[in-house]
Motif scaffolding. Structure first.
Motif, PDB file in Angstrom:
ATOM      1  N   GLN A  10     -16.094 -33.843 -32.561  1.00 28.92           N
ATOM      2  CA  GLN A  10     -14.981 -32.949 -32.311  1.00 28.92           C
ATOM      3  C   GLN A  10     -15.432 -31.625 -31.689  1.00 28.92           C
ATOM      4  OE1 GLN A  10     -12.881 -32.676 -36.142  1.00 28.92           O
ATOM      5  NE2 GLN A  10     -11.298 -34.003 -35.285  1.00 28.92           N
ATOM      6  N   VAL A  11     -14.507 -31.035 -30.945  1.00 27.62           N
ATOM      7  CA  VAL A  11     -14.711 -29.711 -30.364  1.00 27.62           C
ATOM      8  C   VAL A  11     -13.693 -28.771 -30.995  1.00 27.62           C
ATOM      9  CG1 VAL A  11     -14.678 -28.325 -28.262  1.00 27.62           C
ATOM     10  CG2 VAL A  11     -15.536 -30.681 -28.188  1.00 27.62           C
ATOM     11  N   HIS A  12     -14.175 -27.733 -31.669  1.00 26.59           N
ATOM     12  CA  HIS A  12     -13.311 -26.762 -32.327  1.00 26.59           C
ATOM     13  C   HIS A  12     -13.221 -25.509 -31.463  1.00 26.59           C
ATOM     14  CE1 HIS A  12     -13.249 -28.620 -36.501  1.00 26.59           C
ATOM     15  NE2 HIS A  12     -14.144 -29.357 -35.851  1.00 26.59           N
ATOM     16  N   ALA A  13     -12.009 -25.034 -31.222  1.00 26.58           N
ATOM     17  CA  ALA A  13     -11.796 -23.843 -30.408  1.00 26.58           C
ATOM     18  C   ALA A  13     -11.389 -22.662 -31.280  1.00 26.58           C
ATOM     19  CB  ALA A  13     -10.712 -24.096 -29.362  1.00 26.58           C
ATOM     20  N   ASP A  14     -11.932 -21.495 -30.936  1.00 21.94           N
ATOM     21  CA  ASP A  14     -11.566 -20.270 -31.633  1.00 21.94           C
ATOM     22  C   ASP A  14     -11.510 -19.138 -30.607  1.00 21.94           C
ATOM     23  OD1 ASP A  14     -10.876 -18.537 -33.659  1.00 21.94           O
ATOM     24  OD2 ASP A  14     -12.864 -18.474 -34.575  1.00 21.94           O
ATOM     25  N   ASN A  15     -10.986 -18.019 -31.031  1.00 26.38           N
ATOM     26  CA  ASN A  15     -10.981 -16.831 -30.174  1.00 26.38           C
ATOM     27  C   ASN A  15     -11.511 -15.664 -30.988  1.00 26.38           C
ATOM     28  OD1 ASN A  15     -10.090 -14.364 -28.768  1.00 26.38           O
ATOM     29  ND2 ASN A  15      -9.098 -15.816 -27.381  1.00 26.38           N
ATOM     30  N   THR A  16     -12.725 -15.229 -30.682  1.00 30.14           N
ATOM     31  CA  THR A  16     -13.324 -14.102 -31.398  1.00 30.14           C
ATOM     32  C   THR A  16     -13.062 -12.779 -30.697  1.00 30.14           C
ATOM     33  OG1 THR A  16     -15.491 -14.303 -30.290  1.00 30.14           O
ATOM     34  CG2 THR A  16     -15.151 -15.588 -32.307  1.00 30.14           C
ATOM     35  N   ASP A  17     -12.400 -12.812 -29.527  1.00 26.90           N
ATOM     36  CA  ASP A  17     -12.046 -11.560 -28.851  1.00 26.90           C
ATOM     37  C   ASP A  17     -11.071 -10.745 -29.697  1.00 26.90           C
ATOM     38  OD1 ASP A  17     -13.594 -11.843 -26.542  1.00 26.90           O
ATOM     39  OD2 ASP A  17     -12.025 -12.930 -25.461  1.00 26.90           O
TER      40      ASP A  17
ATOM     41  N   PRO B  75     -10.412 -10.681 -33.236  1.00 24.68           N
ATOM     42  CA  PRO B  75     -11.024  -9.943 -34.349  1.00 24.68           C
ATOM     43  C   PRO B  75     -12.181  -9.056 -33.898  1.00 24.68           C
ATOM     44  CG  PRO B  75     -11.700 -12.243 -34.406  1.00 24.68           C
ATOM     45  CD  PRO B  75     -10.620 -12.143 -33.366  1.00 24.68           C
ATOM     46  N   GLY B  76     -12.852  -9.433 -32.804  1.00 28.14           N
ATOM     47  CA  GLY B  76     -13.918  -8.580 -32.284  1.00 28.14           C
ATOM     48  C   GLY B  76     -13.382  -7.255 -31.792  1.00 28.14           C
ATOM     49  N   ALA B  77     -12.208  -7.274 -31.161  1.00 23.88           N
ATOM     50  CA  ALA B  77     -11.586  -6.039 -30.689  1.00 23.88           C
ATOM     51  C   ALA B  77     -11.171  -5.159 -31.862  1.00 23.88           C
ATOM     52  CB  ALA B  77     -10.380  -6.361 -29.815  1.00 23.88           C
ATOM     53  N   VAL B  78     -10.625  -5.773 -32.904  1.00 22.61           N
ATOM     54  CA  VAL B  78     -10.254  -5.012 -34.100  1.00 22.61           C
ATOM     55  C   VAL B  78     -11.480  -4.327 -34.695  1.00 22.61           C
ATOM     56  CG1 VAL B  78      -9.394  -5.184 -36.464  1.00 22.61           C
ATOM     57  CG2 VAL B  78      -8.244  -6.436 -34.625  1.00 22.61           C
TER      58      VAL B  78
ATOM     59  N   VAL C  89      -9.626 -29.427 -32.150  1.00 18.18           N
ATOM     60  CA  VAL C  89      -9.106 -28.616 -33.254  1.00 18.18           C
ATOM     61  C   VAL C  89      -9.029 -27.176 -32.757  1.00 18.18           C
ATOM     62  CG1 VAL C  89      -9.436 -27.839 -35.624  1.00 18.18           C
ATOM     63  CG2 VAL C  89     -10.185 -30.139 -34.946  1.00 18.18           C
ATOM     64  N   VAL C  90      -7.900 -26.522 -32.993  1.00 17.01           N
ATOM     65  CA  VAL C  90      -7.675 -25.166 -32.492  1.00 17.01           C
ATOM     66  C   VAL C  90      -7.365 -24.232 -33.654  1.00 17.01           C
ATOM     67  CG1 VAL C  90      -6.237 -23.708 -31.000  1.00 17.01           C
ATOM     68  CG2 VAL C  90      -6.817 -26.041 -30.289  1.00 17.01           C
ATOM     69  N   SER C  91      -8.052 -23.109 -33.734  1.00 19.80           N
ATOM     70  CA  SER C  91      -7.794 -22.141 -34.799  1.00 19.80           C
ATOM     71  C   SER C  91      -6.440 -21.479 -34.580  1.00 19.80           C
ATOM     72  CB  SER C  91      -8.896 -21.075 -34.833  1.00 19.80           C
ATOM     73  OG  SER C  91      -8.777 -20.198 -33.726  1.00 19.80           O
ATOM     74  N   ALA C  92      -5.910 -20.903 -35.652  1.00 22.91           N
ATOM     75  CA  ALA C  92      -4.601 -20.250 -35.577  1.00 22.91           C
ATOM     76  C   ALA C  92      -4.633 -19.075 -34.607  1.00 22.91           C
ATOM     77  CB  ALA C  92      -4.173 -19.785 -36.965  1.00 22.91           C
ATOM     78  N   ARG C  93      -5.726 -18.318 -34.593  1.00 24.25           N
ATOM     79  CA  ARG C  93      -5.745 -17.157 -33.700  1.00 24.25           C
ATOM     80  C   ARG C  93      -5.945 -17.561 -32.247  1.00 24.25           C
ATOM     81  NH1 ARG C  93     -10.916 -14.592 -36.734  1.00 24.25           N
ATOM     82  NH2 ARG C  93     -12.576 -15.955 -35.957  1.00 24.25           N
ATOM     83  N   ALA C  94      -6.679 -18.641 -31.987  1.00 27.56           N
ATOM     84  CA  ALA C  94      -6.776 -19.122 -30.607  1.00 27.56           C
ATOM     85  C   ALA C  94      -5.423 -19.623 -30.123  1.00 27.56           C
ATOM     86  CB  ALA C  94      -7.817 -20.231 -30.505  1.00 27.56           C
ATOM     87  N   GLU C  95      -4.694 -20.268 -31.001  1.00 26.93           N
ATOM     88  CA  GLU C  95      -3.344 -20.727 -30.665  1.00 26.93           C
ATOM     89  C   GLU C  95      -2.442 -19.542 -30.367  1.00 26.93           C
ATOM     90  OE1 GLU C  95      -0.686 -23.517 -29.690  1.00 26.93           O
ATOM     91  OE2 GLU C  95      -2.584 -24.104 -30.630  1.00 26.93           O
ATOM     92  N   LEU C  96      -2.574 -18.477 -31.168  1.00 27.98           N
ATOM     93  CA  LEU C  96      -1.750 -17.289 -30.976  1.00 27.98           C
ATOM     94  C   LEU C  96      -2.066 -16.611 -29.644  1.00 27.98           C
ATOM     95  CD1 LEU C  96       0.354 -15.379 -32.302  1.00 27.98           C
ATOM     96  CD2 LEU C  96      -1.585 -14.106 -33.262  1.00 27.98           C
ATOM     97  N   VAL C  97      -3.360 -16.465 -29.335  1.00 31.03           N
ATOM     98  CA  VAL C  97      -3.772 -15.817 -28.090  1.00 31.03           C
ATOM     99  C   VAL C  97      -3.446 -16.695 -26.886  1.00 31.03           C
ATOM    100  CG1 VAL C  97      -5.729 -14.886 -26.788  1.00 31.03           C
ATOM    101  CG2 VAL C  97      -5.593 -14.497 -29.247  1.00 31.03           C
ATOM    102  N   GLY C  98      -3.545 -18.001 -27.061  1.00 34.43           N
ATOM    103  CA  GLY C  98      -3.305 -18.918 -25.953  1.00 34.43           C
ATOM    104  C   GLY C  98      -4.534 -19.182 -25.122  1.00 34.43           C
ATOM    105  N   SER C  99      -5.700 -18.839 -25.657  1.00 35.15           N
ATOM    106  CA  SER C  99      -6.957 -19.095 -24.956  1.00 35.15           C
ATOM    107  C   SER C  99      -8.084 -19.095 -25.974  1.00 35.15           C
ATOM    108  CB  SER C  99      -7.220 -18.041 -23.874  1.00 35.15           C
ATOM    109  OG  SER C  99      -7.427 -16.767 -24.457  1.00 35.15           O
TER     110      SER C  99
ATOM    111  N   ALA D 238      -6.122  -9.423 -21.977  1.00 33.80           N
ATOM    112  CA  ALA D 238      -5.006  -8.532 -22.306  1.00 33.80           C
ATOM    113  C   ALA D 238      -4.226  -9.072 -23.500  1.00 33.80           C
ATOM    114  CB  ALA D 238      -4.092  -8.369 -21.101  1.00 33.80           C
ATOM    115  N   ALA D 239      -4.009 -10.371 -23.527  1.00 39.34           N
ATOM    116  CA  ALA D 239      -3.302 -10.974 -24.655  1.00 39.34           C
ATOM    117  C   ALA D 239      -4.079 -10.782 -25.948  1.00 39.34           C
ATOM    118  CB  ALA D 239      -3.054 -12.453 -24.395  1.00 39.34           C
ATOM    119  N   ALA D 240      -5.384 -11.039 -25.918  1.00 37.95           N
ATOM    120  CA  ALA D 240      -6.206 -10.926 -27.122  1.00 37.95           C
ATOM    121  C   ALA D 240      -6.268  -9.493 -27.626  1.00 37.95           C
ATOM    122  CB  ALA D 240      -7.610 -11.451 -26.848  1.00 37.95           C
ATOM    123  N   THR D 241      -6.500  -8.543 -26.722  1.00 37.02           N
ATOM    124  CA  THR D 241      -6.614  -7.154 -27.155  1.00 37.02           C
ATOM    125  C   THR D 241      -5.255  -6.572 -27.523  1.00 37.02           C
ATOM    126  OG1 THR D 241      -6.612  -6.460 -24.819  1.00 37.02           O
ATOM    127  CG2 THR D 241      -8.756  -6.686 -25.911  1.00 37.02           C
ATOM    128  N   GLY D 242      -4.197  -7.049 -26.871  1.00 42.70           N
ATOM    129  CA  GLY D 242      -2.863  -6.606 -27.266  1.00 42.70           C
ATOM    130  C   GLY D 242      -2.532  -7.046 -28.686  1.00 42.70           C
TER     131      GLY D 242
END
Length: 269
Positions: free
Chosen positions: A95-102, A104-107, A75-85, A130-134
């Motif tokens: 199940q393994v759920h993936a997220d990207n906290t970089d 919202p953490g950067a914000v 399962v992949v969160s919308a923001r992990a899908e957007l960042v691509g990592s 770079a993708a996440a912070t961009g």
């Protein structure tokens, strides 16, 4: 329950310090370790843990494994899908759920120290961070983003990820030598070895300098910019989001930050 940060190299990571401090602050008898996992080995490592039945709850993921983490997830969160990592894997049942906290953490890291307007942003480097912070800069209001790299062909994916933000920002890729302070914010995702005197001079005067490096600190680029956001700021805020995802509890941000600051002071003493 057990948690860990995975990467290669990994011995330098402050994530164990932050998460363990959080566990102590809220009274959880959990463990959190740093585990070296080489590129190509993440899926096999995760599959061998056994999930919650094996005592495992969450994994923080750092370089070079963030794209592998996304590929392994069920399962992949919308923001992990957007960042691509993914930098976060939550193990629940089978199940393994993936997220990207970089992202919202950067914000959060920026808004903690800077309340100025960001319409134009420059990202130094073209990798997953770079993708996440961009994308974070676009969340903060940037309508144009310049991705400055030594080898422009290597920044194509990051640029495409940033451009895919729902607000439709304009994204251009240029050489690193074209970076300047003619922007509202600069985010550096490049190592200290690439932070030359020439680059620092070109960036001097930028309203906001955000350097994702936290060790060593200070960096050449941290000396420029009216307001500076550090890699520790990012690390603390993304770790706090992971802490809540893993434990279901509000993260003790102050205690986690204090532990990180103390660990960095000890490294330079």
């Amino acid at each position: 329950m057990r948690c860990a940060v995975l990467g290669d190299p990994i011995a330098h990571s402050l994530s164990p310090v932050l998460h363990r401090a959080g566990y102590v602050a809220v009274g959880l008898d959990w463990s959190y370790d740093a585990v070296q996992v080489r590129s190509g080995d993440l899926a096999g490592f995760v599959d061998g843990l056994g999930g919650p039945e094996g005592g495992w709850r969450g994994l923080s993921v750092t370089a070079p494994l963030k794209r592998e983490a996304l590929a392994r997830a069920d399962v992949v969160s919308a923001r992990a899908e957007l960042v691509g990592s993914a930098n976060t894997l939550l193990l629940t049942g089978q199940q393994v759920h993936a997220d990207n906290t970089d992202l919202p953490g950067a914000v959060a890291a920026v808004r903690e120290r800077y309340d100025g307007t960001i319409r134009h942003a420059t990202i130094l480097g073209g990798g997953a961070t770079a993708a996440a912070t961009g994308l974070a800069m676009v969340d903060l209001g940037a309508s144009t983003v310049l991705v400055a790299v030594r080898r422009p062909e290597r920044a194509r994916e990051a640029a495409e990820r940033i451009a895919a933000h729902p607000s439709g920002p304009r994204v251009d890729v240029v050489g690193l030598d074209d970076a300047s302070d003619d922007t509202d914010a600069i985010v550096s995702t490049i190592p200290v070895s690439a932070q030359t005197e020439r680059l620092a001079a070109a960036c001097a005067g930028v309203p906001l300098m955000f350097d994702v490096v936290y060790d060593p600190w200070p960096t050449p680029l941290s000396a420029v910019g009216s307001v500076v956001v550090s890699g520790l700021d990012l690390l603390v805020h993304q770790a706090a989001l992971q802490f809540t995802a893993f434990t279901g509890l509000a993260a003790p941000l102050a205690e986690m930050r204090a532990a990180g600051e103390a660990a960095l002071r000890e490294r330079v003493s």
